[in-house]
Design a protein around this motif. Structure first.
Motif, PDB file in Angstrom:
ATOM      1  N   PRO A  51      35.351  31.720  22.932  1.00 29.98           N
ATOM      2  CA  PRO A  51      35.106  32.964  23.534  1.00 29.98           C
ATOM      3  C   PRO A  51      36.273  33.588  24.232  1.00 29.98           C
ATOM      4  O   PRO A  51      37.248  33.146  24.489  1.00 29.98           O
ATOM      5  CB  PRO A  51      34.123  32.227  24.681  1.00 29.98           C
ATOM      6  CG  PRO A  51      34.795  30.953  25.074  1.00 29.98           C
ATOM      7  CD  PRO A  51      35.110  30.694  23.848  1.00 29.98           C
ATOM      8  N   GLN A  52      36.071  34.926  24.384  1.00 27.11           N
ATOM      9  CA  GLN A  52      36.967  35.792  25.038  1.00 27.11           C
ATOM     10  C   GLN A  52      36.577  35.838  26.547  1.00 27.11           C
ATOM     11  O   GLN A  52      35.758  36.337  26.816  1.00 27.11           O
ATOM     12  CB  GLN A  52      37.174  37.189  24.592  1.00 27.11           C
ATOM     13  CG  GLN A  52      38.081  37.897  25.101  1.00 27.11           C
ATOM     14  CD  GLN A  52      38.282  39.473  24.527  1.00 27.11           C
ATOM     15  OE1 GLN A  52      37.510  39.783  23.507  1.00 27.11           O
ATOM     16  NE2 GLN A  52      39.064  40.325  25.012  1.00 27.11           N
ATOM     17  N   LEU A  53      37.451  35.521  27.362  1.00 28.44           N
ATOM     18  CA  LEU A  53      37.170  35.420  28.887  1.00 28.44           C
ATOM     19  C   LEU A  53      37.689  36.676  29.677  1.00 28.44           C
ATOM     20  O   LEU A  53      38.865  36.804  29.193  1.00 28.44           O
ATOM     21  CB  LEU A  53      37.574  33.987  29.255  1.00 28.44           C
ATOM     22  CG  LEU A  53      37.361  32.824  28.707  1.00 28.44           C
ATOM     23  CD1 LEU A  53      37.948  31.470  29.488  1.00 28.44           C
ATOM     24  CD2 LEU A  53      35.816  32.564  28.705  1.00 28.44           C
ATOM     25  N   THR A  54      36.849  37.076  30.362  1.00 24.96           N
ATOM     26  CA  THR A  54      37.575  38.100  31.585  1.00 24.96           C
ATOM     27  C   THR A  54      38.156  37.440  32.708  1.00 24.96           C
ATOM     28  O   THR A  54      38.073  35.851  32.663  1.00 24.96           O
ATOM     29  CB  THR A  54      36.234  38.653  32.171  1.00 24.96           C
ATOM     30  OG1 THR A  54      35.633  37.794  32.958  1.00 24.96           O
ATOM     31  CG2 THR A  54      35.369  39.532  31.267  1.00 24.96           C
ATOM     32  N   PRO A  55      38.963  37.943  33.290  1.00 27.13           N
ATOM     33  CA  PRO A  55      39.877  37.278  34.452  1.00 27.13           C
ATOM     34  C   PRO A  55      38.999  36.367  35.381  1.00 27.13           C
ATOM     35  O   PRO A  55      39.289  35.307  35.794  1.00 27.13           O
ATOM     36  CB  PRO A  55      40.390  38.503  35.134  1.00 27.13           C
ATOM     37  CG  PRO A  55      40.451  39.473  34.252  1.00 27.13           C
ATOM     38  CD  PRO A  55      39.416  39.211  33.097  1.00 27.13           C
ATOM     39  N   ASP A  56      37.546  37.103  35.800  1.00 31.02           N
ATOM     40  CA  ASP A  56      36.718  36.199  36.570  1.00 31.02           C
ATOM     41  C   ASP A  56      36.370  35.035  35.802  1.00 31.02           C
ATOM     42  O   ASP A  56      36.134  33.999  36.395  1.00 31.02           O
ATOM     43  CB  ASP A  56      35.606  37.255  37.143  1.00 31.02           C
ATOM     44  CG  ASP A  56      35.985  38.197  38.017  1.00 31.02           C
ATOM     45  OD1 ASP A  56      36.996  38.069  38.719  1.00 31.02           O
ATOM     46  OD2 ASP A  56      35.374  39.452  38.197  1.00 31.02           O
ATOM     47  N   GLU A  57      35.982  35.178  34.585  1.00 27.01           N
ATOM     48  CA  GLU A  57      35.618  34.006  33.957  1.00 27.01           C
ATOM     49  C   GLU A  57      36.648  32.985  33.823  1.00 27.01           C
ATOM     50  O   GLU A  57      36.564  31.582  33.845  1.00 27.01           O
ATOM     51  CB  GLU A  57      34.930  34.314  32.540  1.00 27.01           C
ATOM     52  CG  GLU A  57      33.827  35.091  32.580  1.00 27.01           C
ATOM     53  CD  GLU A  57      33.360  35.609  31.078  1.00 27.01           C
ATOM     54  OE1 GLU A  57      32.015  36.087  31.091  1.00 27.01           O
ATOM     55  OE2 GLU A  57      34.061  35.867  30.450  1.00 27.01           O
ATOM     56  N   GLY A  58      37.916  33.351  33.694  1.00 30.06           N
ATOM     57  CA  GLY A  58      39.013  32.555  33.401  1.00 30.06           C
ATOM     58  C   GLY A  58      39.095  31.522  34.761  1.00 30.06           C
ATOM     59  O   GLY A  58      39.418  30.569  34.958  1.00 30.06           O
ATOM     60  N   PHE A  59      38.896  32.377  36.017  1.00 31.07           N
ATOM     61  CA  PHE A  59      39.000  31.898  37.282  1.00 31.07           C
ATOM     62  C   PHE A  59      38.174  30.880  37.501  1.00 31.07           C
ATOM     63  O   PHE A  59      38.186  29.627  37.749  1.00 31.07           O
ATOM     64  CB  PHE A  59      38.941  32.907  38.355  1.00 31.07           C
ATOM     65  CG  PHE A  59      38.940  32.260  39.799  1.00 31.07           C
ATOM     66  CD1 PHE A  59      39.958  31.915  40.464  1.00 31.07           C
ATOM     67  CD2 PHE A  59      37.569  31.980  40.348  1.00 31.07           C
ATOM     68  CE1 PHE A  59      39.961  31.346  41.760  1.00 31.07           C
ATOM     69  CE2 PHE A  59      37.598  31.714  41.658  1.00 31.07           C
ATOM     70  CZ  PHE A  59      38.711  31.188  42.184  1.00 31.07           C
ATOM     71  N   MET A  60      36.706  31.013  37.055  1.00 29.45           N
ATOM     72  CA  MET A  60      35.636  29.902  37.155  1.00 29.45           C
ATOM     73  C   MET A  60      35.940  28.693  36.100  1.00 29.45           C
ATOM     74  O   MET A  60      35.601  27.693  36.561  1.00 29.45           O
ATOM     75  CB  MET A  60      34.383  30.742  36.871  1.00 29.45           C
ATOM     76  CG  MET A  60      33.861  31.706  37.743  1.00 29.45           C
ATOM     77  SD  MET A  60      32.352  32.687  37.160  1.00 29.45           S
ATOM     78  CE  MET A  60      31.326  31.335  37.320  1.00 29.45           C
ATOM     79  N   VAL A  61      36.514  29.151  34.954  1.00 36.12           N
ATOM     80  CA  VAL A  61      36.535  28.017  33.966  1.00 36.12           C
ATOM     81  C   VAL A  61      37.847  27.040  34.699  1.00 36.12           C
ATOM     82  O   VAL A  61      37.722  25.812  34.701  1.00 36.12           O
ATOM     83  CB  VAL A  61      37.207  28.480  32.684  1.00 36.12           C
ATOM     84  CG1 VAL A  61      37.811  27.442  31.986  1.00 36.12           C
ATOM     85  CG2 VAL A  61      36.103  29.134  32.077  1.00 36.12           C
TER      86      VAL A  61
END
Length: 488
Positions: A51-61
């Protein structure tokens, strides 16, 4: 004379070393998990990524790992004394393998978070239990070195993924990482169970065989076995264990010491500085790529950890903690002054090497003491029946402190970097004062002698006095314990 001593130690304690290194591969896996985000999140944010992650999603991962770690801690407290140290380390392997498998093949943000969460549970459980196991199988002469070696394995895992991760795909990196977990399971499967745990379960014969296997030709197995029996209380419910941990003066004192050491560990700023090291190096004016800077930093930490392993049982815990804290306070103060002068627009173009060298020495001082020894001391200060709970609470405090310190660093650096480094320097110096006044020296003491030292009314009791127990008193205790075993 020294050569003979070294040869004797090697001949007697090789199984302790092998068992510790084998089990510590779970800490290597923990280092891989922690370091995975650095080379992987930039790839996952690219347009070609699935998947392509947004900055917020990257932080959550990235933080799903920490959430899993917080979940693992109470599980350790509830199960470590039920399933045992060895079995617990083995059982965390399937969870870690499942995590790497999901990381390698999932194509959705939600499953990637699940993968990291499971990885946090598996590595969080394993790296907590290995500290218990090491403290219970090791002799006092090498317990400190083995404890420092387990901390070193985490840094080795981070170094490995920082060195390989940027140059291979996420799928391949996950599959490579899973092989270390398999290696841990295959090798640790053959290691002996902790004699402390076996005695706690009432398995006297198995405990004696385990201790004989670990000590082999050691002359004081019978004496040590009786001392272990003396240190183990009857099995109690968790509520009573909580009460004993908080109400017994020696346990309460040990818990306060461990908690403050972990607060010092985090409020020295290491977690935040590692997270923002690229920005700090850029401010220093270095032209070294960020990937190389990360590798250099971890190499320094690993080399410093080796120094800790070599000297911790020679110089002792407290002197190395004091030297570590003073060195870190000085380097942080130097960084604070540098960035304050930069804030005042002084020309520092000829001094750009100062931040770089300050960070180099900061990492070195961190790993020779405050970054390694609190985990060793944590495993030494508590009796067997409350140790799992105490280590679990310490790990939980460490995780929460990491989040708080990172946020403080973000807030302070939004105004000026000098404020953040000055704050960490002051906290570290205050930590040195606490260490000097309250942290006991445990070098060369058995776990039972450490408990006697903590029980002493005199806080300044010397470790040598703890060893000077009247022979008649020891004989009476030994005879009483033998009678109790026979009755059992």
């Amino acid at each position: 004379m020294n050569i003979r001593i070294v040869q004797k130690v090697k001949s007697l304690q090789w199984l302790q070393i092998i068992a510790t290194l084998s089990g510590s591969l779970v800490k290597f896996s923990a280092g891989l998990m922690v370091g995975w985000a650095s080379p992987s999140l930039p790839k996952l944010s690219s347009p070609e990524s699935v998947p392509q992650l947004t900055p917020d999603e990257g932080f959550m991962v990235g933080n799903a790992l920490n959430i899993g770690y917080c979940v693992a801690i109470p599980i350790v407290a509830l199960t470590a004394d039920i399933i045992g140290r060895r079995n617990g380390i083995l059982l965390c392997a399937p969870t870690i393998l499942l995590s790497w498998f999901l990381v390698a093949y999932v194509e959705t943000f939600e499953l990637l978070c699940l993968a990291r969460f499971l990885g946090g549970i598996g590595t969080g459980y394993g790296k907590t239990v290995i500290s218990l196991y090491t403290s219970e199988i090791a002799t006092p002469e090498i317990r400190g070195a083995l404890g420092a070696a387990t901390s070193l394995m985490t840094r080795c895992g981070m170094l490995f993924i920082f060195s390989v991760g940027p140059y291979v795909s996420i799928t391949l990196m996950a599959l490579i990482s899973s092989t270390f977990t398999l290696l841990m399971f295959v090798t640790f499967f053959w290691m002996p169970q902790s004699p402390y745990y076996l005695l706690q379960c009432g398995k006297v014969d198995e405990a004696q065989k385990s201790l004989e296997l670990l000590r082999k030709k050691h002359n004081n197995i019978k004496e040590e076995f009786i001392k272990i029996q003396e240190s183990i209380a009857l099995k109690k419910p968790m509520k009573e264990i909580f009460k004993k941990l908080l109400c017994v003066p020696s346990n309460r004192k040990g818990l306060i010491i461990v908690f403050v050491l972990f607060v010092i560990d985090q409020f020295s700023g290491m977690s935040a500085i590692i997270m923002y090291s690229q920005t700090i190096f850029e401010r220093a004016g270095t032209k070294i790529p960020a990937e190389i800077c990360s590798i250099v930093t971890l190499v320094i930490q690993i080399l410093s950890s080796c120094l800790c392993i070599i000297y911790v049982d020679r110089f002792g815990r407290r002197p190395m903690l004091i030297v570590s804290g003073l060195g870190m306070a000085f380097t942080l103060a130097t960084l604070s002054v540098y960035f304050y002068l930069d804030f005042l627009n002084y020309d520092l173009s000829a001094l750009t090497v100062i931040p770089l060298m300050s960070l180099v020495f900061y990492h070195m001082f961190f790993m020779i003491g405050i970054g390694s020894l609190p985990f060793i001391i944590q495993s030494e200060l508590f009796p067997t029946d409350v140790k799992a709970l105490a280590i679990s609470l310490g790990g939980l405090l460490l995780a929460v402190s990491t989040v708080i310190v990172t946020k403080i660093f973000q807030v302070l650096t939004s105004y000026d970097e000098s404020a953040a480094f000055g704050f960490f320097s002051i906290c570290t110096f205050l930590g040195v004062i606490f260490i000097t006044c309250f942290v006991p020296e445990t070098k060369g003491l058995s776990l039972e002698d450490i408990q006697k030292m903590l029980c002493s009314d005199n806080d300044d009791v010397d470790s040598k006095k703890v060893k000077d127990i009247e022979p008649e008193e020891k004989d009476q205790k030994d005879q009483k314990q033998i009678v109790e075993v026979i009755k059992y």
